[in-house]
Design an enzyme around this catalytic site. Structure first.
Site, PDB file in Angstrom:
ATOM      1  N   ASN A  37      87.443   4.981 -66.782  1.00  0.00           N
ATOM      2  CA  ASN A  37      88.516   5.979 -66.749  1.00  0.00           C
ATOM      3  C   ASN A  37      88.006   7.380 -66.426  1.00  0.00           C
ATOM      4  OD1 ASN A  37      87.217   6.701 -69.058  1.00  0.00           O
ATOM      5  ND2 ASN A  37      89.003   6.552 -70.407  1.00  0.00           N
ATOM      6  N   ASP A  38      86.750   7.476 -65.941  1.00  0.00           N
ATOM      7  CA  ASP A  38      86.125   8.714 -65.471  1.00  0.00           C
ATOM      8  C   ASP A  38      85.560   9.581 -66.597  1.00  0.00           C
ATOM      9  OD1 ASP A  38      85.329  10.083 -63.121  1.00  0.00           O
ATOM     10  OD2 ASP A  38      86.795  11.656 -63.532  1.00  0.00           O
ATOM     11  N   HIS A 130      75.678  37.872 -67.712  1.00  0.00           N
ATOM     12  CA  HIS A 130      76.375  38.743 -66.765  1.00  0.00           C
ATOM     13  C   HIS A 130      76.685  40.114 -67.353  1.00  0.00           C
ATOM     14  CE1 HIS A 130      78.725  39.757 -63.253  1.00  0.00           C
ATOM     15  NE2 HIS A 130      79.801  39.963 -63.986  1.00  0.00           N
ATOM     16  N   ASP A 169      76.337  48.174 -58.585  1.00  0.00           N
ATOM     17  CA  ASP A 169      77.416  48.836 -59.321  1.00  0.00           C
ATOM     18  C   ASP A 169      76.852  49.495 -60.569  1.00  0.00           C
ATOM     19  OD1 ASP A 169      77.284  46.817 -61.437  1.00  0.00           O
ATOM     20  OD2 ASP A 169      78.294  45.495 -60.021  1.00  0.00           O
ATOM     21  N   LYS A 192      81.196  50.910 -57.009  1.00  0.00           N
ATOM     22  CA  LYS A 192      81.896  49.692 -56.563  1.00  0.00           C
ATOM     23  C   LYS A 192      83.256  49.558 -57.217  1.00  0.00           C
ATOM     24  CE  LYS A 192      80.980  45.380 -58.054  1.00  0.00           C
ATOM     25  NZ  LYS A 192      80.298  44.091 -58.256  1.00  0.00           N
TER      26      LYS A 192
END
Length: 317
Positions: A37-38, A130, A169, A192
């Site tokens: 069923n993945d 990030h 930036d 930016k």
């Protein structure tokens, strides 16, 4: 090294093998299978009971598959009575979803962090998130590494007397300034404005770049639209040379090809936090290994030593 077990998901097994080689421990096998069923199923094929377990998995394309695989690895380790589970996540892609800048928008950075903790993660070892606030999304300890020492060691081979490090930036300017201090260089930043994920405008470069050797530094390069826009502004100021550097070389949608085709870009430098397909390599690309730094951080975590002390020593020449 006793009582340690390192497992890798399917995102970047080469990096996990390299980390284990530096640690002097074997990479324990992991079996990932899929039901009819993945649904995914993960089995950690080595003893975890009361051991210090490290799970290596950067969140790279396909991100959702690799995230669920990592969650299942955490669950398997917890169910196998692991003494402690440390997620070694060199690239946390959901860190870009870190603020509510539109109505009714999801905060994927915090949600994925909650999921990892709920799945059994005791702590996280990450690299170049990030934005700094992502660190606080996790309710377990986070050791946040950066690759500035590795990048500085690479650029140390050049004459840096007329070098300016340029951040695309102002958000990345603090990291660019730290990098510039390591090189004894000047720092500049782009002004930016982002309109969409792949649409940005840089109106000016703040700082001295005319006639200087420029190193463009970013945390990650995905589509490359920001760097390409910055290159246009830099050319207006007339730098002597241009090199591009980042920690996470994602290079999506042909970005590496577009950057390497810029005649005035001498070099593109990234680390192996994420796999760069061999088909995409160009003669301008340099990939630096962060496996020694990750291995040393793993060793220090295991032995209860300071990880922040890793950044006190000068970069290796």
């Amino acid at each position: 090294m006793r009582d340690i077990a390192v497992f890798s998901g399917s995102a970047h097994p080469e990096l996990a093998e390299e980390v284990c080689a530096h640690l002097g421990v074997p990479l324990s096998p992991t079996r990932v299978s899929r039901f009819a069923n993945d649904c995914l199923e993960v089995q950690l094929q080595a003893n975890c009971r009361e051991r210090d377990v490290f799970l290596v998995q950067p969140l790279v394309k396909p991100v959702q598959e690799h995230l669920v695989e990592l969650l299942l690895m955490c669950d398997a380790a917890r169910g196998a009575s692991a003494g402690r589970i440390t997620v070694v996540m060199p690239h946390y892609s959901y860190a870009r979803s870190d603020k509510k800048d539109a109505p009714r928008i999801s905060l994927g950075g915090r949600l994925a962090a909650d999921l990892l903790v709920a799945a059994g993660a005791s702590r996280v070892l990450a690299m170049t998130l990030h934005s700094p606030q992502v660190h606080g999304f996790f309710s377990v300890p986070v050791d946040h590494l950066h690759a500035l020492r590795e990048l500085a060691a690479h650029f140390g081979q050049y004459d840096l007397s007329r070098t300016t490090v340029v951040s695309p930036d102002l958000g990345n300017a603090k990291e660019a300034a730290a990098f510039a201090r390591m090189l004894g260089a000047q720092v500049a930043a782009g002004a930016k404005q982002r309109y969409a994920d792949d649409r940005v405008s840089i109106s000016a470069v703040i700082g001295d770049v005319a006639g200087r050797d420029v190193i463009v530094l970013d945390d990650e390069i995905a589509k490359g639209s920001t760097v390409l826009e910055l290159l246009d502004r830099l050319r207006e100021a007339g730098p002597r040379t241009i090199r591009v550097a980042c920690t996470h070389g994602l290079f999506a949608a042909g970005a590496l090809k577009r950057l390497s085709e810029q005649p005035d870009v001498l070099e593109i430098v990234c680390t192996n936090t994420v796999p760069v397909p061999a088909d995409d390599h160009t003669e301008k690309l340099r990939i630096l290994s962060i496996a020694p730094a990750l291995a040393e951080a793993v060793r220090r975590i295991h032995n209860g030593e300071s990880v922040s002390a890793l950044f006190d020593a000068p970069p290796a020449g």
